[in-house]
Design an enzyme around this catalytic site. Structure first.
Site, PDB file in Angstrom:
ATOM      1  N   ASP A 157      -3.421  -5.648 -11.009  1.00  0.00           N
ATOM      2  CA  ASP A 157      -3.081  -4.581 -11.941  1.00  0.00           C
ATOM      3  C   ASP A 157      -1.839  -4.870 -12.776  1.00  0.00           C
ATOM      4  OD1 ASP A 157      -1.425  -4.321  -9.740  1.00  0.00           O
ATOM      5  OD2 ASP A 157      -2.039  -2.275  -9.255  1.00  0.00           O
ATOM      6  N   ASP A 200       6.943  -1.905  -2.924  1.00  0.00           N
ATOM      7  CA  ASP A 200       5.808  -1.704  -2.009  1.00  0.00           C
ATOM      8  C   ASP A 200       5.977  -2.286  -0.618  1.00  0.00           C
ATOM      9  OD1 ASP A 200       4.389  -0.213  -3.706  1.00  0.00           O
ATOM     10  OD2 ASP A 200       2.774  -1.615  -4.023  1.00  0.00           O
TER      11      ASP A 200
END
Length: 884
Positions: free
Chosen positions: A70, A480
């Site tokens: 992404d 993350d």
């Protein structure tokens, strides 16, 4: 988990990158003559670390496959090495959004051709429109067709697809599904030019959250997939029947039977859901569709799977589970091209206790599951899972049943069976690509083996980097997955930073004269936002937050590690002595300031906010505003103090509508001098001085001499050498940079989705410090051996070796025997070897000296059988150690 990563990228872009997006200067300064150096670039291996929403196999050439990410570009599978090769590293600073890949298509007529639809955000976070990139050499080089609208590789709905497709009969024809109400687009010249399909009837109005004023969740998700029925065409002629998926719960599937001249809503289709995927089995005449009530990749509470008979128009609900029994949507969808009638689907949004994968060998009439309950909460898996190549995928967790670690996955929107090999399957998750090479064991009742198939694909967003003068060469702060301590850049670290495990680490620092002391801050839904280490980042313990803290912000350690200054989100700047058990508010400095420390004077700290520089000489208790003027007016700034140089500060940053560049202070920030030859600069870092030089090497991501790139200076900024090239740009590199204090020329570069890149000059330099001499320690010792996590077939252990004698050790070598056939797979903070069941663990160069009463720690991962008994005895040379 991946929502944090989006917010990390968005905050970085909104706070820094957009305001500093490079455009032409109003008046260019005189041209600067640049030198150049040839560098070798590699990733500090993490393997994965982000969402892989798409995997595409070529249908005519075996072993040709692509993956899209992404924000981190696209990759091609290399069968000989079982690795992925990055394909979009050439994307430059100005086009940073083109590292987000919303779709990828491989041409089965001409396998050398591949296409990528690129663009990261459809709202104003990404200032540029999207593009379709085309390659005639499998992604080795690209040409670009700019589009008159934006694409959203990191937008909601990005796991649906593929939006880009090549006609399998006439490969000069391509279709692209657009978001934002822009409709369906077509190219008839192999992607060179594009035009809207004017008569396509539905633009796809579904939005995730209409109330979102940022435009992120309120954008129309548009046309989400295109599938050709290859049986309705002949070579060289356009395929007649085309199916198109639309983000519309009541009108999700359209068809053309005249090569796109006219379009009709497919009659009798189910309503109330979005069709995430549409996969055609042309041999059996079945179009399979995976539905969810949401666009994903996080949300989705209900779902169905349907089969459409292309010959009769009959719809059949073949859902593996009744919708009433689902708490997830379906997305991942694939058919076995070697065994028509075999179909698989994923419960992509099943967060707890795990994702689910379903398989049918009778066209969806019956299904079996990858795992099921025996008696709740106990479950039985049809698979085994080996993550020894990426052991951090366990997250250091110890969950209670029915949850397991490592998980089968989450955000599993990409699922593909190799069209040439029924035994090979790959699927993407929010953190990696998993795969198997004995999938058909599923059907015979035996277990199939899953392992990461992700080496070479690096997809972390980097917020901060540090390279201490001793200990591990690299510490990283990542979105993350928190961050890692790399003791070997060529190996995957065993675990991310834990205790606590931040969802995102925003800043880290070490004590310059005591690199064993490290501090990091970050984001966590509940719990502390700061952590400390006293062993160079190998182990951590949580600090205590001041009142009101909501996010990590920035943090600085005193030069000797005696105190810390923290500027968290949600609270003002604070300072503490010791390890953060009690914080006091700092005065004279605004909330949200960026903080750093002097690398010599333990009581001097610096801050920057909104064009003003601040200095504290009392350990962060009080700050005074510097009289320095002419600094950048915004907050897109990064600055650092030079190791070994008291009061020597470098500051980079700015924006094109104001001051922008690189500044230097030699008086502790009282005054700054702007370097006239640096037009723009966004990072600054220091590395080992060049041979014969007295000043440390400077590194920056900057624009110098009209060229955007990564630069090195060995003469205090008087001249600059560009060290990257046009093939190695990695989009946006503005978050952090640092040289290596032990290896001349080595630089570590942050990226926003391609992980940590490090480069070495072809001119060479000193080599990495290696392990010390073979040790011959004497004296008493104590060993603490602790298994910290276990999984099917493997485990991780930490070992603490304590010198309980009266003399110091100058090197050590610890020996033990595994009782149950355990086999080492990886080790850190030690040079370990195994022969049979006997293991030897020796010091590395930096931890050879162990004073009396002190300890040294190391760890490892290993394979195991059903039993995993701890070693009974340990020897240091000829000395038997006490076992704690």
């Amino acid at each position: 988990m991946r929502r944090t990563r989006i917010l990390t990228a968005v905050l970085a872009l909104a706070a820094g990158l957009l305001s500093g997006a490079p455009t032409a200067l109003a008046a260019d300064p005189p041209a600067t003559k640049l030198a150049a150096d040839t560098y070798t670039w590699k990733n500090a291996r993490i393997d994965g670390g982000g969402f892989v929403p798409g995997i595409v196999f070529n249908r005519s050439e075996k072993n040709l496959a692509y993956a899209r990410t992404d924000i981190g570009g696209a990759y091609r599978w290399q069968e000989s090495s079982k690795t992925w090769t990055p394909l979009l590293d050439s994307v430059g600073w100005d086009d940073w959004g083109h590292t987000g890949v919303v779709s990828i298509a491989s041409d089965s007529v001409d396998p050398n051709r591949v296409y990528a639809a690129v663009g990261t955000y459809t709202n104003d976070w990404d200032p540029k429109n999207g593009a379709v990139m085309r390659s005639a050499n499998r992604g080795a080089s690209w040409q670009k067709a700019h589009l008159p609208f934006k694409l959203g590789g990191n937008m909601p709905g990005r796991g649906m697809g593929e939006r880009l497709a090549v006609d399998p009969n006439r490969n000069s024809v391509l279709y692209l599904g657009a978001p934002s109400g822009k409709g369906l687009w077509r190219s008839t010249d192999s992607g060179v030019t594009w035009s809207q399909v004017a008569n396509f009837p539905n633009v796809g109005d579904y939005v995730a959250d209409p109330s979102d004023t940022s435009g992120y969740s309120s954008d129309k998700q548009g046309i989400v997939w295109v599938t050709f029925d290859e049986s309705t065409g002949t070579a060289g002629n356009p395929t007649k029947t085309i199916y198109v998926g639309v983000a519309d719960k009541d009108n999700a599937v359209y068809r053309s039977t005249d090569a796109g001249a006219t379009w009709q809503r497919l009659a009798g289709q189910p309503t109330g859901h979005l069709a995430h995927k549409g996969v055609l089995d042309a041999k059996n005449g079945h179009l399979y569709l995976a539905y969810s009530d949401k666009g994903g990749p996080y949300d989705g509470g209900k779902g169905q799977v349907w089969r459409y008979a292309t010959g009769t128009g009959t719809w059949t609900n073949i859902s593996p589970v009744a919708e009433a029994d689902t708490s997830y949507g379906f997305s991942g969808l694939t058919v076995d091209r070697q065994k028509p009638g075999t179909v698989m689907a994923t419960a992509y949004s099943s967060w707890w206790p795990d994702t689910q994968i379903f398989r049918s060998t009778d066209s969806g009439a019956t299904w079996s599951k990858a795992w099921d309950y025996t008696s709740y909460p106990n479950r039985e898996n049809r698979y085994t899972m080996d993550v020894s190549s990426s052991p951090w995928l366990t997250w250091g967790a110890n969950p209670q049943p029915p949850e397991q670690t490592p998980k089968l996955g989450w955000m599993t929107e990409a699922l593909e069976i190799d069209p040439f090999d029924s035994n090979r399957m790959m699927y993407g998750t929010g953190a990696t690509i998993y795969g198997t090479e004995n999938l058909t064991n599923w059907d015979s009742g035996s277990k199939f083996a899953i392992k990461p198939m992700v080496q070479g694909l690096e997809e972390t967003a980097v917020n901060d980097l540090a390279s201490p003068p001793s200990g591990a060469p690299l510490l990283s702060a990542l979105g993350d997955i928190g961050g890692f301590r790399h003791t070997d850049l060529t190996k995957v670290p065993p675990m991310m930073f834990t205790q606590p495990n931040f969802t995102t680490t925003t800043s880290l620092d070490f004590a310059e004269s005591n690199p064993n002391t490290v501090v990091r801050v970050g984001n966590l839904d509940s719990g502390p936002h700061i952590a400390f280490s006293t062993d160079n980042g190998a182990n951590w313990f949580a600090g205590t937050d001041p009142s009101g803290v909501s996010g990590g912000g920035t943090v600085a350690s005193a030069a000797d590690g005696s105190r810390f200054v923290w500027s968290p989100e949600g609270a003002g700047v604070h300072h503490t002595t010791g390890f953060g058990t009690s914080w006091q508010a700092s005065s004279g400095i605004p909330a949200g300031a960026i903080v750093e420390s002097d690398r010599v004077d333990a009581k001097t700290f610096y801050g920057f906010k909104s064009g003003k520089f601040y200095v504290s000489t009392d350990g962060g208790a009080t700050f005074k505003e510097s009289p320095a003027t002419g600094l950048p007016g915004g907050d897109s700034v990064r600055f650092k103090a030079l190791p070994g140089g008291k009061g020597d500060v470098w500051l980079a940053g700015g924006a094109t509508d104001g001051a922008y560049g690189l500044w230097h202070s030699t008086d502790g920030g009282t005054s700054f001098t702007k370097l006239s030859d640096v037009e723009q600069a966004d990072t600054i870092g220091f590395g080992k001085a060049a041979p014969g030089a007295s000043y440390q090497t400077l590194f920056t991501s900057a624009k110098i001499g009209g060229v955007r790139g990564v630069f090195r200076s060995t003469d205090k900024g008087a001249s600059w050498t560009r060290i990257n090239d046009d093939a190695h740009q990695w989009g946006w590199t503005g978050a952090a940079i640092t040289g290596d204090p032990r290896v001349y020329g080595r630089v570590y570069v942050s990226t926003n989705g391609r992980g940590v890149i490090y480069g070495d000059s072809s001119g060479g330099g000193t080599t990495d410090p290696g392990p010390g001499p073979d040790p011959t320690p004497t004296g008493a010792c104590k060993v603490t051996y602790k298994v910290t996590s276990q999984w099917s077939g493997g485990f991780q252990a930490d070992v603490q070796l304590t010198n309980t004698g009266t003399g110091a050790w100058n090197g050590w070598s610890l020996n033990w025997t595994f009782p149950d056939g355990q086999k080492l797979t990886q080790a850190w903070n030690t040079e370990a070897a195994q022969s049979g069941s006997a293991v030897t663990a020796k010091n590395v160069g930096w931890n050879a000296n162990v004073a009396a009463g002190s300890s040294v720690s190391f760890g490892f991962t290993a394979n195991r059988s059903a039993t995993n008994t701890n070693p009974a005895a340990f020897k240091l040379g000829d000395q038997t150690c006490t076992v704690a």
